[in-house]
Design an enzyme around this catalytic site. Structure first.
Site, PDB file in Angstrom:
ATOM      1  N   GLY A  23      43.063 101.395 100.519  1.00 44.41           N
ATOM      2  CA  GLY A  23      42.863 100.158  99.751  1.00 44.41           C
ATOM      3  C   GLY A  23      44.115  99.339  99.499  1.00 44.41           C
ATOM      4  N   SER A  24      45.149  99.497 100.335  1.00 45.97           N
ATOM      5  CA  SER A  24      46.375  98.738 100.062  1.00 45.97           C
ATOM      6  C   SER A  24      46.189  97.242 100.336  1.00 45.97           C
ATOM      7  CB  SER A  24      47.567  99.300 100.840  1.00 45.97           C
ATOM      8  OG  SER A  24      47.479  98.976 102.201  1.00 45.97           O
ATOM      9  N   MET A 101      35.672 101.178 107.498  1.00 44.50           N
ATOM     10  CA  MET A 101      35.585 101.801 108.804  1.00 44.50           C
ATOM     11  C   MET A 101      34.156 101.978 109.316  1.00 44.50           C
ATOM     12  SD  MET A 101      38.499 101.767 109.812  1.00 44.50           S
ATOM     13  CE  MET A 101      40.249 101.824 109.438  1.00 44.50           C
ATOM     14  N   LEU A 104      29.741  96.629 111.023  1.00 45.65           N
ATOM     15  CA  LEU A 104      28.653  95.877 110.398  1.00 45.65           C
ATOM     16  C   LEU A 104      27.573  95.560 111.437  1.00 45.65           C
ATOM     17  CD1 LEU A 104      30.430  93.212 108.140  1.00 45.65           C
ATOM     18  CD2 LEU A 104      30.014  95.637 107.697  1.00 45.65           C
ATOM     19  N   ASN A 118      38.150  90.075 108.220  1.00 47.58           N
ATOM     20  CA  ASN A 118      38.629  91.433 108.476  1.00 47.58           C
ATOM     21  C   ASN A 118      40.119  91.387 108.794  1.00 47.58           C
ATOM     22  OD1 ASN A 118      38.478  94.276 109.045  1.00 47.58           O
ATOM     23  ND2 ASN A 118      38.494  93.776 111.228  1.00 47.58           N
ATOM     24  N   HIS A 120      43.034  93.443 111.009  1.00 47.27           N
ATOM     25  CA  HIS A 120      43.131  94.423 112.106  1.00 47.27           C
ATOM     26  C   HIS A 120      44.607  94.611 112.454  1.00 47.27           C
ATOM     27  CE1 HIS A 120      41.714  96.660 115.588  1.00 47.27           C
ATOM     28  NE2 HIS A 120      42.635  96.034 116.289  1.00 47.27           N
ATOM     29  N   GLU A 154      30.230  90.763 117.550  1.00 42.74           N
ATOM     30  CA  GLU A 154      31.020  91.552 118.489  1.00 42.74           C
ATOM     31  C   GLU A 154      32.252  92.093 117.764  1.00 42.74           C
ATOM     32  OE1 GLU A 154      32.748  90.932 122.983  1.00 42.74           O
ATOM     33  OE2 GLU A 154      31.985  89.226 121.877  1.00 42.74           O
ATOM     34  N   ASP A 156      35.650  93.169 116.250  1.00 48.57           N
ATOM     35  CA  ASP A 156      37.049  92.723 116.395  1.00 48.57           C
ATOM     36  C   ASP A 156      37.212  91.459 117.232  1.00 48.57           C
ATOM     37  OD1 ASP A 156      37.961  94.824 114.827  1.00 48.57           O
ATOM     38  OD2 ASP A 156      38.340  96.139 116.528  1.00 48.57           O
ATOM     39  N   GLU A 185      50.402  92.762 107.194  1.00 43.88           N
ATOM     40  CA  GLU A 185      48.967  92.662 106.871  1.00 43.88           C
ATOM     41  C   GLU A 185      48.777  92.131 105.460  1.00 43.88           C
ATOM     42  OE1 GLU A 185      46.437  96.084 107.591  1.00 43.88           O
ATOM     43  OE2 GLU A 185      47.720  96.788 109.189  1.00 43.88           O
TER      44      GLU A 185
END
Ligand code: GAR
Length: 211
Positions: A23-24, A101, A104, A118, A120, A154, A156, A185
């Site tokens: 959860g960072s 992880m 969906l 999201n 990545h 689709e 990522d 990130e």
């Protein structure tokens, strides 16, 4: 047919964060909210894992949390429907996947089109999937990084909002590279959420313009 255009809403937003672990990234977004950089509220932190450390962080911060056991939902769409129900109940404007992880279902992606982000840990469309920091080292690429993107059916592959570049060093290990990417990130995820609620993200087809 011309691509339909989506412009993010300028408003005090309500965010739901989906996590599976540490959860960072959730914490970084919440820190930016507390620092007054993002005009939004984290209305719910949801996890598919009861022991996710991020849930504890959220509880310590007085945020509402919810764990739902996926094993109770043999049909994947039913699990995602439950998440959607929880989101609607709280008037959620934006769903942030932050180390969530579970893939969906297309139904979920379409239901919240342009309203799910999201993060990545690679420069998409290179290295989708898992263990991508190690894959970047194994491929010998000189640069990797992080990508914030809208989620499409689709995996990522949704429209890219922001990327950050991180050099891959000769003596890198998965841990070392992951740690350097993670720093970026945290910056770009908060930035993307900020731009979203400033009404500055315009999606045309697969391109996102920052207004
Ligand atoms: C982050 O590195 C994120 O980019 C990655 O999981 C980590 C979660 O860390 N996500 C993916 O690989 C998704 N395909 P966090 O729980 O500390 O935010």
């Amino acid at each position: 047919m011309a691509d339909e255009i989506f412009v993010s809403p300028r408003k005090h937003g309500r965010i739901m964060v989906l996590i599976s672990g540490r959860g960072s990234n959730f914490r970084a977004i919440h820190d930016s909210i507390l620092a007054g950089k993002i005009d939004a509220k984290v209305a719910l932190v949801f996890s598919n894992r009861e022991e996710a450390e991020g849930l504890k962080i959220a509880q310590e911060r007085g945020l509402e949390t919810l764990y739902v056991n996926a094993k109770l939902y043999p049909v994947k769409e039913d699990y995602d429907q439950e998440i959607i129900r929880q989101a609607r109940k709280r008037g959620i404007d934006l769903i942030c996947l932050a180390g969530y992880m579970k893939v969906l279902t297309p139904m979920f992606c379409n239901e919240f089109k342009n309203r799910i982000m999201n993060i990545h840990p690679a420069l998409l469309p290179s290295f989708p999937g898992l263990h991508v920091q190690q894959k970047a080292i194994d491929w010998g690429v000189r640069y990797s990084g992080a990508t914030v993107h809208f989620v499409a059916a689709e995996v990522d592959m949704g429209p890219i909002i922001i990327q950050a570049i991180v050099p891959v060093l000769q003596d890198d290990t998965e841990e070392k590279l992951s740690a350097r990417i993670l720093v970026e990130e945290h910056k770009i995820y908060s930035e993307a959420v900020r731009l979203f609620f400033e009404g500055r993200l315009e999606v045309r087809g697969r391109r996102v313009f920052i207004r």
